[in-house]
Design a protein around this motif. Structure first.
Motif, PDB file in Angstrom:
ATOM      1  N   ASP A  17       0.843  -1.201   0.000  1.00 47.62           N
ATOM      2  CA  ASP A  17       0.000   0.000   0.000  1.00 47.62           C
ATOM      3  C   ASP A  17       0.882   1.256   0.000  1.00 47.62           C
ATOM      4  OD1 ASP A  17      -2.373   1.308  -0.045  1.00 47.62           O
ATOM      5  OD2 ASP A  17      -2.890   0.937   2.054  1.00 47.62           O
ATOM      6  N   LEU A  18       1.914   1.201  -0.832  1.00 42.59           N
ATOM      7  CA  LEU A  18       2.984   2.192  -0.727  1.00 42.59           C
ATOM      8  C   LEU A  18       2.566   3.620  -1.077  1.00 42.59           C
ATOM      9  CD1 LEU A  18       5.782   1.919   0.332  1.00 42.59           C
ATOM     10  CD2 LEU A  18       6.595   1.245  -1.921  1.00 42.59           C
ATOM     11  N   GLY A  19       1.697   3.778  -2.061  1.00 43.49           N
ATOM     12  CA  GLY A  19       1.255   5.125  -2.431  1.00 43.49           C
ATOM     13  C   GLY A  19       0.586   5.823  -1.253  1.00 43.49           C
ATOM     14  N   LYS A  20      -0.316   5.098  -0.613  1.00 47.67           N
ATOM     15  CA  LYS A  20      -1.037   5.657   0.520  1.00 47.67           C
ATOM     16  C   LYS A  20      -0.090   5.870   1.710  1.00 47.67           C
ATOM     17  CE  LYS A  20      -5.145   4.645   3.106  1.00 47.67           C
ATOM     18  NZ  LYS A  20      -5.449   3.321   3.668  1.00 47.67           N
ATOM     19  N   GLU A  21       0.831   4.954   1.908  1.00 44.21           N
ATOM     20  CA  GLU A  21       1.816   5.098   2.995  1.00 44.21           C
ATOM     21  C   GLU A  21       2.622   6.388   2.803  1.00 44.21           C
ATOM     22  OE1 GLU A  21       1.479   3.257   5.688  1.00 44.21           O
ATOM     23  OE2 GLU A  21       2.891   1.598   5.534  1.00 44.21           O
ATOM     24  N   CYS A  22       2.992   6.682   1.560  1.00 46.21           N
ATOM     25  CA  CYS A  22       3.775   7.894   1.285  1.00 46.21           C
ATOM     26  C   CYS A  22       2.979   9.149   1.602  1.00 46.21           C
ATOM     27  CB  CYS A  22       4.224   7.924  -0.188  1.00 46.21           C
ATOM     28  SG  CYS A  22       5.491   6.715  -0.563  1.00 46.21           S
ATOM     29  N   SER A  23       1.753   9.235   1.110  1.00 44.72           N
ATOM     30  CA  SER A  23       0.971  10.452   1.355  1.00 44.72           C
ATOM     31  C   SER A  23       0.647  10.604   2.836  1.00 44.72           C
ATOM     32  CB  SER A  23      -0.282  10.497   0.480  1.00 44.72           C
ATOM     33  OG  SER A  23      -1.042   9.335   0.664  1.00 44.72           O
ATOM     34  N   ARG A  28       1.462  13.127   8.265  1.00 46.10           N
ATOM     35  CA  ARG A  28       1.800  12.954   9.689  1.00 46.10           C
ATOM     36  C   ARG A  28       2.992  13.801  10.117  1.00 46.10           C
ATOM     37  NH1 ARG A  28       0.676   6.626   8.909  1.00 46.10           N
ATOM     38  NH2 ARG A  28      -1.395   6.553   9.854  1.00 46.10           N
ATOM     39  N   GLY A  29       3.444  14.692   9.253  1.00 47.44           N
ATOM     40  CA  GLY A  29       4.457  15.661   9.668  1.00 47.44           C
ATOM     41  C   GLY A  29       5.856  15.453   9.120  1.00 47.44           C
ATOM     42  N   ALA A  30       6.058  14.434   8.286  1.00 49.32           N
ATOM     43  CA  ALA A  30       7.400  14.229   7.719  1.00 49.32           C
ATOM     44  C   ALA A  30       7.708  15.327   6.706  1.00 49.32           C
ATOM     45  CB  ALA A  30       7.475  12.863   7.040  1.00 49.32           C
ATOM     46  N   ASP A  31       9.005  15.639   6.564  1.00 46.65           N
ATOM     47  CA  ASP A  31       9.436  16.624   5.571  1.00 46.65           C
ATOM     48  C   ASP A  31       9.737  15.931   4.238  1.00 46.65           C
ATOM     49  OD1 ASP A  31       9.747  19.024   7.384  1.00 46.65           O
ATOM     50  OD2 ASP A  31      11.001  17.534   8.399  1.00 46.65           O
ATOM     51  N   TRP A  32      10.583  14.906   4.310  1.00 44.12           N
ATOM     52  CA  TRP A  32      11.020  14.177   3.116  1.00 44.12           C
ATOM     53  C   TRP A  32      10.592  12.719   3.252  1.00 44.12           C
ATOM     54  CZ3 TRP A  32      17.013  15.418   2.437  1.00 44.12           C
ATOM     55  CH2 TRP A  32      17.181  16.799   2.219  1.00 44.12           C
ATOM     56  N   LEU A  33      10.683  12.000   2.131  1.00 41.46           N
ATOM     57  CA  LEU A  33      10.570  10.542   2.182  1.00 41.46           C
ATOM     58  C   LEU A  33      11.914   9.964   1.770  1.00 41.46           C
ATOM     59  CD1 LEU A  33       7.055   9.989   0.570  1.00 41.46           C
ATOM     60  CD2 LEU A  33       7.673   9.837   3.001  1.00 41.46           C
ATOM     61  N   HIS A  34      12.428   9.078   2.594  1.00 40.70           N
ATOM     62  CA  HIS A  34      13.706   8.430   2.301  1.00 40.70           C
ATOM     63  C   HIS A  34      13.404   7.116   1.584  1.00 40.70           C
ATOM     64  CE1 HIS A  34      17.992   7.585   3.091  1.00 40.70           C
ATOM     65  NE2 HIS A  34      17.620   6.335   3.322  1.00 40.70           N
ATOM     66  N   VAL A  35      13.940   6.993   0.376  1.00 40.89           N
ATOM     67  CA  VAL A  35      13.599   5.873  -0.505  1.00 40.89           C
ATOM     68  C   VAL A  35      14.855   5.033  -0.726  1.00 40.89           C
ATOM     69  CG1 VAL A  35      12.643   5.283  -2.764  1.00 40.89           C
ATOM     70  CG2 VAL A  35      11.863   7.362  -1.604  1.00 40.89           C
ATOM     71  N   ASP A  36      14.879   3.837  -0.152  1.00 42.62           N
ATOM     72  CA  ASP A  36      16.075   2.994  -0.198  1.00 42.62           C
ATOM     73  C   ASP A  36      16.076   2.103  -1.431  1.00 42.62           C
ATOM     74  OD1 ASP A  36      17.553   3.617   2.266  1.00 42.62           O
ATOM     75  OD2 ASP A  36      15.762   2.880   3.291  1.00 42.62           O
ATOM     76  N   ILE A  37      17.026   2.366  -2.319  1.00 48.73           N
ATOM     77  CA  ILE A  37      17.160   1.569  -3.539  1.00 48.73           C
ATOM     78  C   ILE A  37      18.353   0.627  -3.372  1.00 48.73           C
ATOM     79  CG2 ILE A  37      17.439   1.645  -6.046  1.00 48.73           C
ATOM     80  CD1 ILE A  37      14.875   3.103  -5.048  1.00 48.73           C
ATOM     81  N   ARG A  57       5.497   8.404  -6.653  1.00 49.06           N
ATOM     82  CA  ARG A  57       5.756   9.846  -6.712  1.00 49.06           C
ATOM     83  C   ARG A  57       4.471  10.647  -6.875  1.00 49.06           C
ATOM     84  NH1 ARG A  57       6.565  13.492  -5.180  1.00 49.06           N
ATOM     85  NH2 ARG A  57       8.259  14.942  -5.018  1.00 49.06           N
ATOM     86  N   SER A  58       3.537  10.082  -7.629  1.00 52.92           N
ATOM     87  CA  SER A  58       2.299  10.802  -7.938  1.00 52.92           C
ATOM     88  C   SER A  58       1.386  10.926  -6.717  1.00 52.92           C
ATOM     89  CB  SER A  58       1.555  10.105  -9.080  1.00 52.92           C
ATOM     90  OG  SER A  58       1.137   8.820  -8.657  1.00 52.92           O
ATOM     91  N   HIS A  59       1.704  10.231  -5.648  1.00 59.84           N
ATOM     92  CA  HIS A  59       0.891  10.321  -4.430  1.00 59.84           C
ATOM     93  C   HIS A  59       1.336  11.455  -3.510  1.00 59.84           C
ATOM     94  CE1 HIS A  59      -1.423   6.455  -4.699  1.00 59.84           C
ATOM     95  NE2 HIS A  59      -0.517   6.294  -5.651  1.00 59.84           N
ATOM     96  N   VAL A  60       2.450  12.090  -3.855  1.00 64.99           N
ATOM     97  CA  VAL A  60       2.996  13.157  -2.993  1.00 64.99           C
ATOM     98  C   VAL A  60       3.294  14.385  -3.859  1.00 64.99           C
ATOM     99  CG1 VAL A  60       4.922  13.782  -1.464  1.00 64.99           C
ATOM    100  CG2 VAL A  60       4.042  11.441  -1.449  1.00 64.99           C
ATOM    101  N   ALA A  61       2.852  15.565  -3.410  1.00 68.77           N
ATOM    102  CA  ALA A  61       3.106  16.803  -4.162  1.00 68.77           C
ATOM    103  C   ALA A  61       4.612  17.062  -4.257  1.00 68.77           C
ATOM    104  CB  ALA A  61       2.415  17.978  -3.486  1.00 68.77           C
TER     105      ALA A  61
END
Ligand code: DX5
Ligand code: ZN
Length: 246
Positions: A17-23, A28-37, A57-61
């Motif tokens: 459910d990654l899209g929803k988890e990101c938004s 919930r107050g995070a500034d960035w999303l850290h994406v581990d590749i 990416r499309s789930h977050v402005a």
């Protein structure tokens, strides 16, 4: 130090459910999303690649519309960081953070598909990332001394200067590992020399370890299991921010 930036690592989020988890993480107050590749080569684990980043990416402005909020901070634990810059740019990555060890390694040059410039000078990598319109980060593993960064940080060419340094506080590859306080002198030394640099710490951070990292001078805080494993992720994000800002 520069402002606190809290960057939850979606490695510990619900991948189904990654899209929803990101938004919701941003809500919930995070500034960035850290994406581990991870490519199963530079580190002994595999996560995901650019097609997934494109989708989530499309789930977050975009941060350009939002004062930096929503920055996709892509931590590239991959053996051939240069090869994937364009693809991640197209996927909507905002900050491309490569590993110093991968950039200087000859592994890339030995790979069959690699071009002759696959063995890359870190400063050239930073220039290339900037030319592609992304912020550039450079990461060091626990076994790499911070002294390898001085020449890079002293570059007189703005295009070759990193926007962020990532000091790993675990051996990269997995979430949920124990925080290595032994890495904090690197942060102290970086902060002493560079009062305005974004210094990120990644691995084992949570309410129990944040004070040490913040005291050393880290301002960009990655936390995976501590955020997504919590009953109240917003509360953990707020606690991390308070510790950096106090
Ligand atoms: C580890 C990754 C981290 C990881 C951190 O190789 O780079 O970003 O998600 O997870 P925690 O916060 O659980 O140590
Ligand atoms: Zn990471």
């Amino acid at each position: 130090s520069p402002a606190a930036i809290i960057a939850p690592s979606i490695l510990s989020a619900d991948f189904a459910d990654l899209g929803k988890e990101c938004s919701s993480t941003i809500a919930r107050g995070a500034d960035w999303l850290h994406v581990d590749i991870m490519d199963g080569h530079f580190v002994p684990n595999i996560t995901f690649g650019a097609p997934i980043v494109t989708k989530i990416r499309s789930h977050v402005a975009k941060p350009t519309e939002n004062h930096g909020k929503g920055t996709f901070d892509c931590h590239m634990m991959i053996a051939e960081p240069k090869k994937w810059v364009k693809e991640f740019q197209n996927a909507g990555c905002d900050l491309y953070c490569f590993h110093y060890e991968a950039a200087i390694s000859s592994t890339a040059a030995e790979s069959p598909e690699a071009t002759s410039d696959a063995k890359t000078n870190p400063k050239e990598m930073i220039r290339y990332i900037h030319d592609c319109g992304m912020l550039a980060g450079i990461a060091i593993k626990p076994d790499t001394g911070v002294d390898v960064l001085w020449d890079i940080l002293e570059s007189t060419d703005e295009k070759e200067k990193p926007d962020m340094v990532l000091v790993m506080t675990v051996h990269p590859g997995f979430g949920g590992q124990k925080f290595m306080a032994s890495e904090l002198p690197k942060v102290t030394e970086l902060r002493k020399r560079y009062p305005d640099l974004n210094i990120e710490v990644d691995g084992g951070l949570g309410p129990g370890t944040i004070d040490q990292a913040a005291d050393a001078g880290a301002n960009v805080i990655v936390a995976g299991s501590a955020v997504y494993g919590a009953k109240d992720p917003a509360d953990v994000i707020a606690k991390l921010r308070e510790a950096v800002e106090k």
